[in-house]
Write an enzyme that holds these catalytic residues in place. Structure first.
Site, PDB file in Angstrom:
ATOM      1  N   HIS A   6       0.806  -1.215   0.000  1.00  0.00           N
ATOM      2  CA  HIS A   6       0.000   0.000   0.000  1.00  0.00           C
ATOM      3  C   HIS A   6       0.841   1.267   0.000  1.00  0.00           C
ATOM      4  O   HIS A   6       0.323   2.357  -0.255  1.00  0.00           O
ATOM      5  CB  HIS A   6      -0.937   0.011   1.225  1.00  0.00           C
ATOM      6  CG  HIS A   6      -0.224   0.130   2.533  1.00  0.00           C
ATOM      7  ND1 HIS A   6       0.289  -0.966   3.183  1.00  0.00           N
ATOM      8  CD2 HIS A   6       0.066   1.199   3.300  1.00  0.00           C
ATOM      9  CE1 HIS A   6       0.856  -0.573   4.310  1.00  0.00           C
ATOM     10  NE2 HIS A   6       0.743   0.736   4.410  1.00  0.00           N
ATOM     11  N   LYS A  18      -1.069   3.785  -6.997  1.00  0.00           N
ATOM     12  CA  LYS A  18      -0.978   3.951  -8.447  1.00  0.00           C
ATOM     13  C   LYS A  18      -0.486   5.340  -8.814  1.00  0.00           C
ATOM     14  O   LYS A  18       0.323   5.509  -9.739  1.00  0.00           O
ATOM     15  CB  LYS A  18      -2.333   3.681  -9.090  1.00  0.00           C
ATOM     16  CG  LYS A  18      -2.298   3.737 -10.618  1.00  0.00           C
ATOM     17  CD  LYS A  18      -3.623   3.368 -11.233  1.00  0.00           C
ATOM     18  CE  LYS A  18      -3.902   1.897 -11.101  1.00  0.00           C
ATOM     19  NZ  LYS A  18      -5.126   1.477 -11.831  1.00  0.00           N
ATOM     20  N   HIS A  53       8.785  -2.433   0.760  1.00  0.00           N
ATOM     21  CA  HIS A  53       8.501  -1.144   0.136  1.00  0.00           C
ATOM     22  C   HIS A  53       9.711  -0.511  -0.538  1.00  0.00           C
ATOM     23  O   HIS A  53       9.645  -0.091  -1.690  1.00  0.00           O
ATOM     24  CB  HIS A  53       7.956  -0.177   1.186  1.00  0.00           C
ATOM     25  CG  HIS A  53       6.813  -0.719   1.971  1.00  0.00           C
ATOM     26  ND1 HIS A  53       5.736  -1.346   1.390  1.00  0.00           N
ATOM     27  CD2 HIS A  53       6.571  -0.727   3.309  1.00  0.00           C
ATOM     28  CE1 HIS A  53       4.888  -1.719   2.338  1.00  0.00           C
ATOM     29  NE2 HIS A  53       5.371  -1.361   3.493  1.00  0.00           N
TER      30      HIS A  53
END
Length: 470
Positions: free
Chosen positions: A176, A180, A238
């Protein structure tokens, strides 16, 4: 590998496992609410399931509280859609580790169903292992939180387990932190500007630093975090993906297959060199002050086992062994209880090879800063300053990049619901991330790298370099 550009059915039911947990209430449901409020879910139904014996009223109360902020901001159609979802939703007490229990619930729901595992990783893995091929209806999607497994071998085994149940393009390993909008902002900056691409290589860039420093302490997450630490929690997942997006060659399209192939190509070329006491650092916060709050020593936080030597600040230097990046260090750093919140990538350019005699002033390298959440851009430029025309002054060009109208988990859920795996981590990529990090974790567990300390509310140990000029 299957080309996932073909149309896939929209999810009709979102089943959240661990529905009574912190992740669901704090992040998942508010993200879903914003997605519903802007009209991008159709007639999606949401079902909660968990080990706790919750009443219908308890579940509806959680939904109402999580939806409240989005409902206030929504137009009438959005508010009605949120109310309809709340009215149709229900909760089931469920032991996901009991053979047949999860499969029975999924079979009773309107499909296709997306199963969101808002559970500890080991529970998610065990739940998938006891499912049998054929027990899940066709079209079922599996959504797993990070960390995905706990090592390269366990990631490979978990991938095999999942592929027994559903195809790869129905598996969403979510990240998360990379929404996008952020992904496309990075790609647009990289590949839509002719002046950048010719200098985006080892000849012109000295180093790249990716920094995710949080001004938060444990915040009640000791049960998870003390078994993970900063390296597993942030760097392994990440930050390696942010690095890959900054380092990839231009893909043919921004479709999921082209983009994810490019990301995996970079990660396959990436490694952390020995000796690890030179190329990695770890530290743990001690008592201090953060935003006026007294933060206890990490080792004394409730739920922490000091003997684990869990790091709350991790830094690694990654080498990308290819033509473009050979010799350019990529420094990845993330920490908790830091005095300054920083989520940015800092690209430092090499100095000009010659500055004509007669100029004075700025002698520092130019930097490009890409901020994440909110997404921003700052470029240092040296120009002739006011006053003495021969003196160069540093000016910074600032810009705000495109922002999504969704919360991060809303972007994740939209991809799950529509069957777009662009924001999901592909199976081979998940394995490569662990391959890069596993040797460091092993070296740290054997004490090859000292565990330094820093006061909560500071920018890390005084002996560490100050990254990115922050």
């Amino acid at each position: 590998m299957k080309d996932t550009t073909e149309a896939t059915p929209t999810v009709q039911t979102l089943l959240i496992l661990g529905a009574s947990g912190d992740l669901t209430g704090r992040l998942l449901l508010p993200g879903l609410a914003r997605l519903v409020a802007v009209g991008r879910t159709g007639g999606l139904k949401v079902v909660g399931a968990g080990a706790e014996d919750w009443s219908s009223e308890q579940w509806k109360s959680r939904l109402h509280d999580s939806f409240e902020a989005a409902a206030k901001e929504a137009d009438s159609a959005g508010a009605q859609a949120l109310q309809a979802m709340e009215d149709s939703s229900f909760y089931r007490q469920l032991d996901v580790t009991a053979p047949g229990a999860l499969a029975g619930l999924v079979a009773s729901l309107e499909g296709p169903v997306a199963i969101y595992f808002a559970l500890p990783p080991q529970v998610s893995q065990h739940t998938c292992e006891i499912l049998e091929p054929g027990q899940l209806p066709e079209g079922t999607r599996l959504v797993l939180e990070k960390p995905f497994a706990s090592s390269e071998d366990s990631a490979r085994n978990l991938n095999r387990t999942l592929l027994r149940l559903v195809p790869e393009d129905h598996i969403h390993r979510v990240d998360h932190f990379l929404g996008k909008a952020t992904v496309l902002n990075i790609l647009g900056l990289r590949f839509a500007n002719r002046f950048l691409e010719p200098v985006w290589n080892r000849d012109h860039i000295e180093k790249v630093e990716i920094i995710f420093d949080e001004d938060l302490a444990l915040e009640g997450r000791a049960r998870y975090y003390d078994r993970a630490g900063a390296l597993r929690d942030m760097v392994q997942s990440h930050l390696l993906h942010v690095m890959a997006l900054l380092a990839i060659d231009a893909p043919a399209t921004v479709g999921e297959r082209d983009l994810r192939d490019a990301i995996t190509t970079i990660l396959r070329a990436s490694r952390i060199r020995t000796p690890y006491d030179s190329n990695t650092r770890r530290a743990r916060y001690t008592a201090g002050q953060l935003d006026g709050r007294n933060i206890p020593d990490y080792a004394k936080e409730e739920g922490v086992d000091p003997a684990r030597n869990t790091e709350t600040l991790a830094e690694v230097q990654v080498e990308i062994a290819n033509w473009r990046w050979k010799g350019v260090p990529f420094v990845l750093r993330s920490g908790k209880s830091m005095g300054v919140r920083r989520k940015e990538a800092v690209v430092t350019f090499r100095p000009v090879p010659h500055l004509p005699d007669g100029f004075a002033g700025v002698d520092a390298a130019n930097q490009l800063r890409i901020g994440f959440g909110p997404d921003t851009l700052r470029l240092d430029v040296d120009v002739n300053g006011p006053g003495d025309i021969f003196t160069l002054d540093r000016v910074t060009l600032d810009a705000e990049l495109n922002a999504s109208n969704l919360l991060p988990y809303g972007e994740v859920l939209e991809g799950v619901i529509t069957g777009d795996p662009l924001l999901s981590v592909r199976g081979d990529t998940a394995e490569d991330c662990w391959r890069i990090i596993d040797p460091v974790l092993e070296a740290w567990s054997q004490g090859a790298v000292p565990l330094d300390e820093y006061d909560a509310g500071t920018q890390g140990p005084a002996s560490w370099p100050l990254r990115g000029g922050g």
